[in-house]
Design a protein around this motif. Sequence first.
Motif, PDB file in Angstrom:
ATOM      1  N   VAL A   1       0.875  -1.177   0.000  1.00 36.06           N
ATOM      2  CA  VAL A   1       0.000   0.000   0.000  1.00 36.06           C
ATOM      3  C   VAL A   1       0.908   1.221   0.000  1.00 36.06           C
ATOM      4  N   LYS A   2       0.633   2.139  -0.930  1.00 35.51           N
ATOM      5  CA  LYS A   2       1.406   3.370  -1.029  1.00 35.51           C
ATOM      6  C   LYS A   2       0.511   4.548  -0.644  1.00 35.51           C
ATOM      7  N   PHE A   3       1.049   5.416   0.209  1.00 35.41           N
ATOM      8  CA  PHE A   3       0.347   6.650   0.565  1.00 35.41           C
ATOM      9  C   PHE A   3       1.161   7.814   0.022  1.00 35.41           C
ATOM     10  N   VAL A   4       0.577   8.591  -0.849  1.00 36.53           N
ATOM     11  CA  VAL A   4       1.264   9.760  -1.414  1.00 36.53           C
ATOM     12  C   VAL A   4       0.767  10.984  -0.626  1.00 36.53           C
ATOM     13  N   VAL A   5       1.683  11.562   0.150  1.00 38.05           N
ATOM     14  CA  VAL A   5       1.284  12.590   1.121  1.00 38.05           C
ATOM     15  C   VAL A   5       1.714  13.981   0.670  1.00 38.05           C
ATOM     16  N   GLY A   6       0.803  14.934   0.861  1.00 43.18           N
ATOM     17  CA  GLY A   6       1.119  16.306   0.468  1.00 43.18           C
ATOM     18  C   GLY A   6       1.077  17.280   1.626  1.00 43.18           C
ATOM     19  N   ASN A   7       0.553  16.852   2.777  1.00 41.10           N
ATOM     20  CA  ASN A   7       0.447  17.745   3.935  1.00 41.10           C
ATOM     21  C   ASN A   7       0.214  16.914   5.196  1.00 41.10           C
ATOM     22  N   LYS A   8       0.094  17.624   6.319  1.00 39.05           N
ATOM     23  CA  LYS A   8      -0.049  16.962   7.621  1.00 39.05           C
ATOM     24  C   LYS A   8      -1.351  16.155   7.694  1.00 39.05           C
ATOM     25  N   GLU A   9      -2.409  16.698   7.116  1.00 37.38           N
ATOM     26  CA  GLU A   9      -3.692  15.982   7.133  1.00 37.38           C
ATOM     27  C   GLU A   9      -3.549  14.620   6.440  1.00 37.38           C
ATOM     28  N   ASP A  10      -2.803  14.595   5.335  1.00 34.09           N
ATOM     29  CA  ASP A  10      -2.568  13.328   4.624  1.00 34.09           C
ATOM     30  C   ASP A  10      -1.806  12.350   5.519  1.00 34.09           C
ATOM     31  N   LEU A  11      -0.782  12.871   6.221  1.00 35.62           N
ATOM     32  CA  LEU A  11      -0.002  11.994   7.114  1.00 35.62           C
ATOM     33  C   LEU A  11      -0.901  11.408   8.199  1.00 35.62           C
ATOM     34  N   ASN A  12      -1.737  12.248   8.777  1.00 30.21           N
ATOM     35  CA  ASN A  12      -2.636  11.763   9.842  1.00 30.21           C
ATOM     36  C   ASN A  12      -3.592  10.697   9.320  1.00 30.21           C
ATOM     37  N   ARG A  13      -4.109  10.919   8.116  1.00 34.72           N
ATOM     38  CA  ARG A  13      -5.063   9.954   7.556  1.00 34.72           C
ATOM     39  C   ARG A  13      -4.353   8.638   7.204  1.00 34.72           C
ATOM     40  N   ALA A  14      -3.136   8.746   6.680  1.00 31.39           N
ATOM     41  CA  ALA A  14      -2.373   7.529   6.367  1.00 31.39           C
ATOM     42  C   ALA A  14      -2.191   6.700   7.643  1.00 31.39           C
ATOM     43  N   LYS A  15      -1.809   7.369   8.719  1.00 31.59           N
ATOM     44  CA  LYS A  15      -1.613   6.658   9.995  1.00 31.59           C
ATOM     45  C   LYS A  15      -2.901   5.964  10.429  1.00 31.59           C
TER      46      LYS A  15
END
Length: 222
Positions: free
Chosen positions: A150-164
């Motif tokens: 699974v790959k998470f392509v993150v662009g901001n803090k909200e993306d990081l939180n959702r990936a976690k």
Amino acid sequence: MAQYKVVEKFVSINGEGILAGQLAVFIRFQGCNLSCSFCDTAWANKDDAEFTFMTEQQIKDYIKETGVKNVTLTGGEPLLVPDILQLLQLLATDQFLHIEIETNGSIELNTFADISNPPAFTMDYKLPGSLMEDKMLVSNLTLLTKKDTVKFVVGNKEDLNRAKEVIIAYDLTTRCHIYISPVFGKINLEEIVDYLIQNCLNGVTMQLQMHKVIWNPNKRGV
Ligand SMILES: C[S@@+](CC[C@H](N)C(=O)[O-])C[C@H]1O[C@@H](n2cnc3c(N)ncnc32)[C@H](O)[C@@H]1O
Ligand SMILES: Nc1nc2[nH]cc(C(=O)O)c2c(=O)[nH]1
Ligand code: SF4
Ligand SMILES: [Mg+2]
């Protein structure tokens, strides 16, 4: 024989994932059902993108001529391609080849569950910044196995939180490989490392798209 719309095919090193740095032969198919905010291959998704029609046998012949073992099927969205199952079945008959598919998380992976010698799926889970998260089929996450990613392509803090959240909710560290990749040039790289440290995200690999560091990030065919 079916005909597949191929917008480019090339040999390079794989810039991403568990085989990053190894030679791979890439087949990129035309068309996608999503439009991610950050898409670096939007050109390939357009209806008027230039393509060559190839049959599954012609695609296999091209792959074999290169002599390269690792194959990445990408796009566009490869699993949206009509008759893609036939191509996957043909490629699966060659025990030498290692087939990897980059897929956008919106297509049922169940459909491909019965292939013997199955390909490795890299499912991109689209985060809020992509504006496509509502298209994710989370049931796919429970079908992934050790060969998959699974790959998470993150662009901001909200993306990081959702990936976690998704990693924890679906117990992904026990199922498959997990990669976090920046939207190229969008997010401070140290912020990603700090996030991994602060949240003690064991079992998660941060990656950069190696091909965008080696070549001009907009260059095609690499
Ligand atoms: C172009 S997509 C094609 C395959 C499929 N449609 C998908 O989204 O997985 C291949 C991979 O490139 C990633 N990607 C696209 N644009 C990107 C960007 N600007 N920065 C980082 N990764 C990007 C996608 O998230 C996906 O993991
Ligand atoms: N070198 C290189 N590696 C890649 N790995 C996945 C790619 C893709 O576009 O799916 C890609 C790509 O476009 N180039
Ligand atoms: S799903 Fe993949 S190809 Fe389609 S728009 Fe998103 S990144 Fe681009
Ligand atoms: Mg790419």
